[in-house]
Design an enzyme around this catalytic site. Structure first.
Site, mmCIF file in Angstrom:
data_model
loop_
_atom_site.group_PDB
_atom_site.id
_atom_site.type_symbol
_atom_site.label_atom_id
_atom_site.label_comp_id
_atom_site.label_asym_id
_atom_site.label_seq_id
_atom_site.Cartn_x
_atom_site.Cartn_y
_atom_site.Cartn_z
ATOM 1 N N ARG A 227 -106.412 41.909 52.032
ATOM 2 C CA ARG A 227 -106.613 43.246 52.611
ATOM 3 C C ARG A 227 -105.673 44.295 52.026
ATOM 4 O O ARG A 227 -105.187 45.188 52.725
ATOM 5 C CB ARG A 227 -106.467 43.192 54.146
ATOM 6 C CG ARG A 227 -107.489 42.289 54.833
ATOM 7 C CD ARG A 227 -108.922 42.774 54.622
ATOM 8 N NE ARG A 227 -109.878 41.847 55.201
ATOM 9 C CZ ARG A 227 -110.495 40.869 54.537
ATOM 10 N NH1 ARG A 227 -110.241 40.707 53.245
ATOM 11 N NH2 ARG A 227 -111.356 40.078 55.129
ATOM 12 N N SER B 280 -112.518 45.689 62.447
ATOM 13 C CA SER B 280 -111.358 44.848 62.764
ATOM 14 C C SER B 280 -110.103 45.706 62.880
ATOM 15 O O SER B 280 -109.763 46.446 61.966
ATOM 16 C CB SER B 280 -111.158 43.788 61.680
ATOM 17 O OG SER B 280 -112.242 42.890 61.658
ATOM 18 N N GLU C 272 -105.099 46.968 60.591
ATOM 19 C CA GLU C 272 -106.057 47.025 59.490
ATOM 20 C C GLU C 272 -106.736 48.390 59.469
ATOM 21 O O GLU C 272 -107.080 48.914 58.415
ATOM 22 C CB GLU C 272 -107.113 45.918 59.623
ATOM 23 C CG GLU C 272 -108.057 45.826 58.441
ATOM 24 C CD GLU C 272 -108.875 44.547 58.452
ATOM 25 O OE1 GLU C 272 -110.072 44.621 58.136
ATOM 26 O OE2 GLU C 272 -108.327 43.473 58.765
#
Length: 307
Positions: free
Chosen positions: A180, A229, A299
């Protein structure tokens, strides 16, 4: 909040060759999936890559620049975003071109559309993009992934413009992908990317995309005002499990709620402010840290100033 100072006349005076749209004090809430947040001091939609480069080359270095995409993984704070907010769109940044086993996509292309274009061309390996609600630009910046695939698996190179207006290209290695995250310079605004698939059976690829869609709809509150998310998975664990174990499933703050369906998702129940949503996320982080000793990392991207 009160409006920001209107700096659009000064920008047009300093950069007279701009062809894109410059809008002062433009609301951003309608451009985010949460539907919250204040205005952009200036919202700029460039006509093409050259127009973007012209703005960045002529812009006072003291004026902050922020980029937004589809707004799917984003909280805009209630006080709005000072400086220039750039949103890419239109044909210049929204097309997909296929050549053999490669696809060149503008960074405004939704990830889902990239997956569909690959499937229609019989190119396997990109079906996972069907499960990502963002755009190609966001996928590059955060190495977006889902259902066993990540952007790093299929990217060949990326192209963008830096804060000085210079065109830049990045090989896969230069992107510095990890979970990520990419290590590309923060000031680069990506404009296009080259992906490589592998020959496959169109029907089988489309069936895989259908499975991804079904799994997403069964497990995630995609019909709510949400932001995807909320927290990155910690090493060796799942964020949602830690949130659940901390007793946060269904937790509310103002008009914001931790999803009952998937507790790594936050929801605007209808009247939430950005402060409600971000505050709820911080309370979840506090409770998880208290119960498990794990510090969850956001995130979702958060931009702007508090009201």
């Amino acid at each position: 909040m009160s409006a920001f100072a209107d700096i659009t006349p000064a920008l047009r005076g300093a950069i007279p060759n701009l062809r894109g749209r410059l809008l002062a004090n433009q609301p951003l809430s309608d451009l985010t999936w949460f539907r919250v947040g204040g205005p952009a001091q200036v919202l700029f939609t460039p006509a093409d890559e050259a127009d973007l480069a012209a703005l960045l080359a002529g812009l006072d270095p003291e004026i902050p620049v922020t980029v937004i995409g589809l707004g799917s993984n984003l909280i805009v704070r209630d006080g709005g975003v000072p400086g220039v907010v750039i949103r890419l769109g239109g044909r210049a940044f929204g097309s997909v071109e296929i050549d053999g086993d490669t696809l060149r996509a503008g960074t405004a292309v939704p990830d889902m559309r990239l997956a569909k274009a690959a499937a229609e061309a019989g190119l396997d390996g990109l079906a996972f993009f069907r499960g990502i609600p963002g755009s190609v630009g966001g996928a590059l910046r955060m190495n977006a992934g889902a259902h066993g695939g990540e952007t790093t698996d299929v990217l060949v190179e990326a192209r963008g413009v830096d804060r000085s207006g210079r065109l830049r290209s990045f090989t896969h290695a230069e992107m510095g992908f990890r979970y990520r995250h990419s290590s590309a310079p923060d000031d680069v605004i990506f404009t296009s990317a080259l992906f490589r698939g592998r020959p496959g059976d169109r029907a089988a690829i489309e069936a895989e995309m259908d499975r991804v869609t079904a799994a997403r709809e069964a497990a995630q509150p995609i019909r709510e005002r949400t932001g995807g998310s909320t927290f990155k998975n910690p090493d060796g664990g799942k964020a949602w499990q830690l949130v659940d174990a901390a007793g946060c499933r269904g937790l509310t703050l103002g008009g914001a709620q931790v999803s009952e369906m998937h507790c790594n998702f936050l929801i605007n129940q209808g009247g939430a402010t950005a402060a409600d949503i971000e505050g709820l996320g911080e309370e979840v982080r506090r409770r998880v840290r208290e119960t498990s000793g794990v510090t969850l990392h956001w995130e979702i991207k958060r931009i702007g100033i508090a009201a």
